[in-house]
Design a protein around this motif. Structure first.
Motif: not given
Ligand SMILES: NC(=O)c1ccc[n+]([C@@H]2O[C@H](COP(=O)([O-])OP(=O)(O)OC[C@H]3O[C@@H](n4cnc5c(N)ncnc54)[C@H](OP(=O)(O)O)[C@@H]3O)[C@@H](O)[C@H]2O)c1
Length: 260
Positions: A82-101
């Motif tokens: 769950d930590r890396i998934s939370a980080n992925a959501a936050e990082a994608a938002r910061i970097a403006g990169v589309p994210l899919l889980a």
């Protein structure tokens, strides 16, 4: 004319991530990197370049996405990571990169199952009760510490790599094995060790599901740890759906380049 390639970062450590990497490896539209935490000693060989180790939190992952020019991020990590998934959501938002889980569906109880669902490992250890029992622990080697509080039980601990000695309860036999497992083998294991209760995370997926069928057939109760909450991001259930999503992202980025 050179083909436009979409650079994809897959956060992996699961069979879904490896399956997606295999789909993308032979596809010239994508340039793919698979990221592993680096916790498994001998991870399976991969058909795409692999990077290992943490990014240094969400900020580090956002920097990595921007600096390496990734155009899409796929979080195909384990449902309990769950930590890396939370980080992925936050990082994608910061970097403006589309994210899919990519999240495989949770296992559901069937007729004949004797499940006790608990919220976390501490509750799982408590759910074993006071009377000593013979327990099959399949929660992964990093989540064993909670069972130090229940030393009265005799444990069979199955994990991919051997656990650190200080995390093992006093009466524990370790079996190292990597799935997939089949039901006949799981029944034989439980019978040979006189298992009275199985403890597992609700990981979902086919590779490790056979233990639930074996427990059902033998009438063995299962203490099953519920999944942690997931960040609210676009989600699919497997590699095929993730591949289709990436094809659409590639089509969109080509359209953007052509100005359509
Ligand atoms: N938890 C499980 O039950 C389980 C089961 C099977 C496989 N796995 C796999 O094992 C890995 C670690 O699981 P975990 O539960 O320890 O994760 P976690 O608690 O969510 O993550 C801990 C830290 O490890 C780093 N990390 C995790 N996954 C990474 C990846 N794919 N690439 C680069 N760094 C990663 C990140 O470090 P930074 O913050 O420094 O970036 C993250 O903050 C995951 O990749 C997961 O898919 C986990």
């Amino acid at each position: 004319m050179t083909m436009h390639r979409l650079k994809v970062l897959i956060l992996g450590g699961t069979s879904e991530a490896s399956a997606l990497a295999r789909r993308l490896a032979g596809d010239v539209r994508f340039e793919t990197v698979l990221s592993l935490a680096g916790v498994t000693k001998a991870p399976a060989a991969q058909p795409v370049p692999v990077r290992r180790g943490g990014f240094g939190g969400a900020g580090g992952l956002a920097d990595h996405l921007r600096q390496a020019g990734f155009g899409a991020l796929v979080d195909a990590t384990h449902p309990f990571a769950d930590r890396i998934s939370a980080n992925a959501a936050e990082a994608a938002r910061i970097a403006g990169v589309p994210l899919l889980a990519v999240r495989r569906p949770a296992w559901q109880p069937q007729a004949g199952d004797r499940w006790c669902e608990v919220a976390d490992m501490t509750a799982a250890a408590a759910a074993l009760g006071i009377a000593p029992k013979r327990v099959l622990l399949t929660v992964g080697r990093q989540d064993l510490a909670a069972f130090l509080t229940a030393p009265q039980h005799r444990y069979v601990v199955r994990s991919v790599d051997p656990p650190a000695a200080e995390l093992l309860p006093p009466d524990a036999e370790v079996i190292t094995a990597r799935g997939p497992f089949d039901e006949a083998g799981e029944r034989a294991l439980m019978t040979a060790h006189g298992i009275e209760v199985l403890v597992t995370k609700n990981s979902g997926g086919a590779a490790t599901r056979a233990k639930l069928g074996a427990a059902r057939a033998l009438g063995i109760p299962v203490v099953i740890v519920a999944r942690p909450p997931e960040p609210p991001v676009e989600t699919v259930i497997g590699a095929d759906e993730a591949y289709a999503w990436l094809e659409r992202r590639h089509g969109e980025s080509c359209g953007a380049l052509r100005g359509v």
